[in-house]
Scaffold this motif. Structure first.
Motif, mmCIF file in Angstrom:
data_model
loop_
_atom_site.group_PDB
_atom_site.id
_atom_site.type_symbol
_atom_site.label_atom_id
_atom_site.label_comp_id
_atom_site.label_asym_id
_atom_site.label_seq_id
_atom_site.Cartn_x
_atom_site.Cartn_y
_atom_site.Cartn_z
ATOM 1 N N GLY A 55 0.811 -1.204 0.000
ATOM 2 C CA GLY A 55 0.000 0.000 0.000
ATOM 3 C C GLY A 55 0.843 1.251 0.000
ATOM 4 N N TYR A 56 0.204 2.346 -0.322
ATOM 5 C CA TYR A 56 0.846 3.657 -0.315
ATOM 6 C C TYR A 56 -0.142 4.655 0.268
ATOM 7 N N LEU A 57 0.307 5.402 1.270
ATOM 8 C CA LEU A 57 -0.543 6.423 1.884
ATOM 9 C C LEU A 57 -0.526 7.651 0.980
ATOM 10 N N LEU A 58 -1.563 7.794 0.195
ATOM 11 C CA LEU A 58 -1.693 8.871 -0.778
ATOM 12 C C LEU A 58 -1.878 10.220 -0.085
ATOM 13 N N ALA A 59 -2.629 10.218 0.984
ATOM 14 C CA ALA A 59 -2.871 11.399 1.813
ATOM 15 C C ALA A 59 -2.921 10.917 3.262
ATOM 16 N N ASP A 60 -2.903 11.844 4.200
ATOM 17 C CA ASP A 60 -3.021 11.432 5.601
ATOM 18 C C ASP A 60 -4.291 10.611 5.770
ATOM 19 N N ASN A 61 -4.143 9.420 6.366
ATOM 20 C CA ASN A 61 -5.240 8.505 6.676
ATOM 21 C C ASN A 61 -5.860 7.788 5.479
ATOM 22 N N VAL A 62 -5.355 7.978 4.262
ATOM 23 C CA VAL A 62 -5.924 7.347 3.073
ATOM 24 C C VAL A 62 -4.836 6.523 2.372
ATOM 25 N N MET A 63 -5.056 5.201 2.304
ATOM 26 C CA MET A 63 -4.082 4.303 1.688
ATOM 27 C C MET A 63 -4.691 3.591 0.489
ATOM 28 N N LEU A 64 -3.951 3.563 -0.615
ATOM 29 C CA LEU A 64 -4.312 2.736 -1.764
ATOM 30 C C LEU A 64 -3.605 1.404 -1.596
ATOM 31 N N THR A 65 -4.284 0.289 -1.918
ATOM 32 C CA THR A 65 -3.713 -1.036 -1.678
ATOM 33 C C THR A 65 -3.825 -1.924 -2.924
ATOM 34 N N ALA A 66 -2.914 -2.891 -2.981
ATOM 35 C CA ALA A 66 -2.976 -3.971 -3.973
ATOM 36 C C ALA A 66 -2.691 -5.260 -3.210
ATOM 37 N N GLN A 67 -3.384 -6.336 -3.582
ATOM 38 C CA GLN A 67 -3.268 -7.583 -2.825
ATOM 39 C C GLN A 67 -3.282 -8.785 -3.757
ATOM 40 N N THR A 68 -2.520 -9.808 -3.390
ATOM 41 C CA THR A 68 -2.609 -11.114 -4.042
ATOM 42 C C THR A 68 -2.883 -12.142 -2.953
ATOM 43 N N ALA A 69 -3.508 -13.247 -3.325
ATOM 44 C CA ALA A 69 -3.851 -14.248 -2.315
ATOM 45 C C ALA A 69 -3.889 -15.640 -2.931
ATOM 46 N N TYR A 70 -3.629 -16.621 -2.083
ATOM 47 C CA TYR A 70 -3.805 -18.039 -2.399
ATOM 48 C C TYR A 70 -4.724 -18.602 -1.329
ATOM 49 N N GLU A 71 -5.789 -19.280 -1.742
ATOM 50 C CA GLU A 71 -6.730 -19.850 -0.785
ATOM 51 C C GLU A 71 -7.045 -21.284 -1.174
ATOM 52 N N LYS A 72 -7.215 -22.113 -0.183
ATOM 53 C CA LYS A 72 -7.565 -23.522 -0.367
ATOM 54 C C LYS A 72 -8.881 -23.765 0.351
ATOM 55 N N TYR A 73 -9.875 -24.218 -0.412
ATOM 56 C CA TYR A 73 -11.186 -24.544 0.122
ATOM 57 C C TYR A 73 -11.397 -26.046 0.053
ATOM 58 N N LYS A 74 -12.312 -26.552 0.842
ATOM 59 C CA LYS A 74 -12.622 -27.982 0.822
ATOM 60 C C LYS A 74 -13.252 -28.390 -0.518
ATOM 61 N N ASP A 75 -14.142 -27.545 -1.066
ATOM 62 C CA ASP A 75 -14.876 -27.891 -2.274
ATOM 63 C C ASP A 75 -14.226 -27.406 -3.573
ATOM 64 N N VAL A 76 -13.208 -26.557 -3.494
ATOM 65 C CA VAL A 76 -12.501 -26.030 -4.665
ATOM 66 C C VAL A 76 -11.018 -26.300 -4.449
ATOM 67 N N PRO A 77 -10.295 -26.867 -5.441
ATOM 68 C CA PRO A 77 -8.888 -27.204 -5.218
ATOM 69 C C PRO A 77 -8.038 -26.020 -4.725
ATOM 70 N N TYR A 78 -8.177 -24.864 -5.328
ATOM 71 C CA TYR A 78 -7.436 -23.682 -4.904
ATOM 72 C C TYR A 78 -8.062 -22.474 -5.588
ATOM 73 N N THR A 79 -7.773 -21.287 -5.099
ATOM 74 C CA THR A 79 -8.086 -20.057 -5.826
ATOM 75 C C THR A 79 -6.904 -19.113 -5.683
#
Length: 169
Positions: A55-79
Motif C-alpha cells: 500500500g501507499y498512503l496517498l494522503a493522511d489517513n488514506v491508503m491505496l492497496t494492492a493484494q494477491t492471495a492463495y486460498e484452499k477450500y474444501k470444495d474447490v482445489p485452490y483459488t
C-alpha cells in the motif's frame, strides 16, 4: 492527583505519537492469514488462505492497496486472487475501514467480488503492526455459495520516508 496528571500526559503523548503513523508518503507491506474455521461461506467446510498486500498512503489517513492471495477450500482445489482497494484510518487511532475489488480464479472457478473490511492496526513498535480484520466478500457468481464473511489476522510494516531513503544508499 499526580496519577491523574500522569495519565493525562501519557494519553496526550500517545495521541501525538499516533498522529504520525498514517501520514502521506508512507509505504505499507503486509501479509495475513484467513480461514482456520474463522470464516463462513455457503459451500465450504474448511478454508485456509494467505494474502500479501502492499500500500501507499496517498494522503493522511488514506491508503491505496494492492493484494494477491492463495486460498484452499474444501470444495474447490485452490483459488488465486488479485485485488485493488483503499483504506481509510479513522482519527489516527488505528481503526480502519477498507474496500476493494477482487478477481478470483480457480481450477474451474472465476469470480468478481467487491469486499469491505473493518480492522485495527495495533502498533507493536514504530513500524510493525498486528492487524485483526473482519471482512465480507460479495460474490457475483453465486451469492449463497461463494460470498464469504470472516476474520483475518495480519502483520504489517509501515515504512517511513527516512527508512526508504536508507534502503536506496
Amino acid at each position: 492527583m499526580r496519577k491523574k496528571i500522569a495519565l493525562f500526559v501519557t494519553a496526550v503523548m500517545m495521541s501525538l505519537a499516533a498522529h504520525a503513523q498514517f501520514e502521506s508518503g508512507k509505504m505499507y507491506v503486509g501479509t495475513s492469514l484467513s480461514g482456520f474455521d474463522l470464516s463462513y461461506r455457503g459451500l465450504t467446510g474448511g478454508h485456509i488462505g494467505i494474502q500479501g498486500k502492499v500500500g501507499y498512503l496517498l494522503a493522511d489517513n488514506v491508503m491505496l492497496t494492492a493484494q494477491t492471495a492463495y486460498e484452499k477450500y474444501k470444495d474447490v482445489p485452490y483459488t488465486l486472487s488479485a485485488a485493488a482497494g483503499a483504506r481509510y484510518y479513522i482519527q489516527q487511532n488505528g481503526i480502519y475501514l477498507g474496500a476493494s475489488t477482487i478477481i478470483k480464479h480457480g481450477d474451474s472457478y472465476d469470480d468478481f467480488l467487491p469486499s469491505i473490511q473493518v480492522g485495527y492496526a495495533f502498533f507493536v513498535n514504530r513500524m510493525l503492526t498486528i492487524e485483526p480484520e473482519i471482512y465480507y466478500e460479495q460474490s457475483f457468481k453465486n451469492h449463497s455459495d461463494y460470498s464469504q464473511i470472516g476474520l483475518r489476522i495480519g502483520l504489517g510494516i509501515y515504512l517511513f520516508k527516512e527508512t526508504l531513503k536508507s534502503f536506496k544508499r
